[in-house]
Design a protein around this motif. Structure first.
Motif, PDB file in Angstrom:
ATOM      1  N   ILE A 107       0.839  -1.202   0.000  1.00  0.00           N
ATOM      2  CA  ILE A 107       0.000   0.000   0.000  1.00  0.00           C
ATOM      3  C   ILE A 107       0.872   1.249   0.000  1.00  0.00           C
ATOM      4  CG2 ILE A 107      -1.590   1.376   1.423  1.00  0.00           C
ATOM      5  CD1 ILE A 107      -2.924  -1.288   2.227  1.00  0.00           C
ATOM      6  N   ASP A 108       1.912   1.276   0.832  1.00  0.00           N
ATOM      7  CA  ASP A 108       2.802   2.431   0.903  1.00  0.00           C
ATOM      8  C   ASP A 108       3.469   2.701  -0.441  1.00  0.00           C
ATOM      9  OD1 ASP A 108       2.120   2.642   3.578  1.00  0.00           O
ATOM     10  OD2 ASP A 108       3.985   1.740   4.320  1.00  0.00           O
ATOM     11  N   VAL A 109       3.951   1.643  -1.099  1.00  0.00           N
ATOM     12  CA  VAL A 109       4.608   1.797  -2.406  1.00  0.00           C
ATOM     13  C   VAL A 109       3.612   2.327  -3.431  1.00  0.00           C
ATOM     14  CG1 VAL A 109       5.612   0.486  -4.332  1.00  0.00           C
ATOM     15  CG2 VAL A 109       6.426   0.096  -2.014  1.00  0.00           C
ATOM     16  N   GLN A 113       3.661   5.820  -5.578  1.00  0.00           N
ATOM     17  CA  GLN A 113       3.557   5.845  -7.036  1.00  0.00           C
ATOM     18  C   GLN A 113       2.396   6.718  -7.486  1.00  0.00           C
ATOM     19  OE1 GLN A 113       3.241   1.711  -8.134  1.00  0.00           O
ATOM     20  NE2 GLN A 113       5.454   1.383  -8.064  1.00  0.00           N
ATOM     21  N   LEU A 114       1.284   6.647  -6.787  1.00  0.00           N
ATOM     22  CA  LEU A 114       0.126   7.462  -7.120  1.00  0.00           C
ATOM     23  C   LEU A 114       0.441   8.952  -6.942  1.00  0.00           C
ATOM     24  CD1 LEU A 114      -2.881   7.721  -7.884  1.00  0.00           C
ATOM     25  CD2 LEU A 114      -3.416   7.434  -5.450  1.00  0.00           C
ATOM     26  N   ALA A 115       1.094   9.288  -5.852  1.00  0.00           N
ATOM     27  CA  ALA A 115       1.447  10.694  -5.611  1.00  0.00           C
ATOM     28  C   ALA A 115       2.389  11.217  -6.691  1.00  0.00           C
ATOM     29  CB  ALA A 115       2.087  10.841  -4.226  1.00  0.00           C
ATOM     30  N   VAL A 116       3.356  10.403  -7.104  1.00  0.00           N
ATOM     31  CA  VAL A 116       4.284  10.809  -8.165  1.00  0.00           C
ATOM     32  C   VAL A 116       3.521  11.014  -9.468  1.00  0.00           C
ATOM     33  CG1 VAL A 116       6.197   9.995  -9.608  1.00  0.00           C
ATOM     34  CG2 VAL A 116       6.343   9.776  -7.130  1.00  0.00           C
ATOM     35  N   SER A 117       2.617  10.109  -9.788  1.00  0.00           N
ATOM     36  CA  SER A 117       1.819  10.227 -11.015  1.00  0.00           C
ATOM     37  C   SER A 117       0.950  11.478 -10.983  1.00  0.00           C
ATOM     38  CB  SER A 117       0.947   8.990 -11.207  1.00  0.00           C
ATOM     39  OG  SER A 117       1.741   7.853 -11.386  1.00  0.00           O
ATOM     40  N   GLN A 118       0.351  11.757  -9.837  1.00  0.00           N
ATOM     41  CA  GLN A 118      -0.481  12.954  -9.717  1.00  0.00           C
ATOM     42  C   GLN A 118       0.356  14.215  -9.881  1.00  0.00           C
ATOM     43  OE1 GLN A 118      -2.238  12.115  -5.915  1.00  0.00           O
ATOM     44  NE2 GLN A 118      -4.116  11.312  -6.830  1.00  0.00           N
TER      45      GLN A 118
END
Length: 176
Positions: A107-109, A113-118
């Motif tokens: 979940i942390d990873v 990844q989601l934050a970087v994509s956003q």
């Protein structure tokens, strides 16, 4: 010697006339009585369930746990014991905690990844917006009329309240 699996409450076990012993009594090589505490939860066609629970907890301990619980909680207790026993067999040191920890790391990873994509999406929108606002892209009539600037959001996206979202929903919603 006391029969570990077959000293339960009367009426809570197998049906009258049932020929096959439950998985617990079969593994323990014991006679399965009508009031066997194991029979409702460890049917003969699922011997692996009792085998793993017996290996980790022991038949006597499982018997004690089941007899101390009200009948309406026993099914859930058996499900939990089977899950924990299987986890302990896979990971003898950490058991379920190891599985939970592994899932939390995933979940942390994924959140990272989601934050970087956003952030990349925001960066691309900023570049797109700034390239559309350059002097050569603005019409001569709108250069002198600041009141005609669009009132729409800079990115045509707004943040969604993350606390009310389900697992499959995006953090961004379009405002079109």
């Amino acid at each position: 010697m006391k029969d570990a699996g077959c000293s339960g409450h009367a009426g809570s076990g197998r049906k009258q006339g049932a020929a096959a012993p439950c998985a617990a009594c079969k593994l323990l090589r014991r006679r399965c009585s009508q009031d066997c505490v194991f029979a409702p939860y460890f049917p003969a066609d699922e011997p692996h369930k009792f085998a793993s629970v017996h290996k980790v907890f022991g038949a006597s301990n499982v018997n004690k746990m089941l007899q101390e619980l009200p009948e309406h909680h026993r099914g859930d207790a058996v499900s939990s014991m089977v899950y924990e026993a299987n986890a302990r067999i896979r990971d003898p040191v950490y058991g379920c905690v190891g599985a939970i920890s592994s899932l939390q790391q995933q979940i942390d990873v994924l959140q990272t990844q989601l934050a970087v994509s956003q952030a990349e999406v925001v960066h691309m929108r900023m570049r797109q917006y700034s390239s559309n606002q350059s002097p050569e892209n603005i019409s001569p009539s709108s250069r002198h009329h600041p009141s005609q600037t669009p009132t729409r959001s800079l990115f045509s996206m707004d943040m969604v309240d993350q606390t009310n979202m389900g697992m499959g929903e995006s953090l961004w919603s379009s405002c079109n």
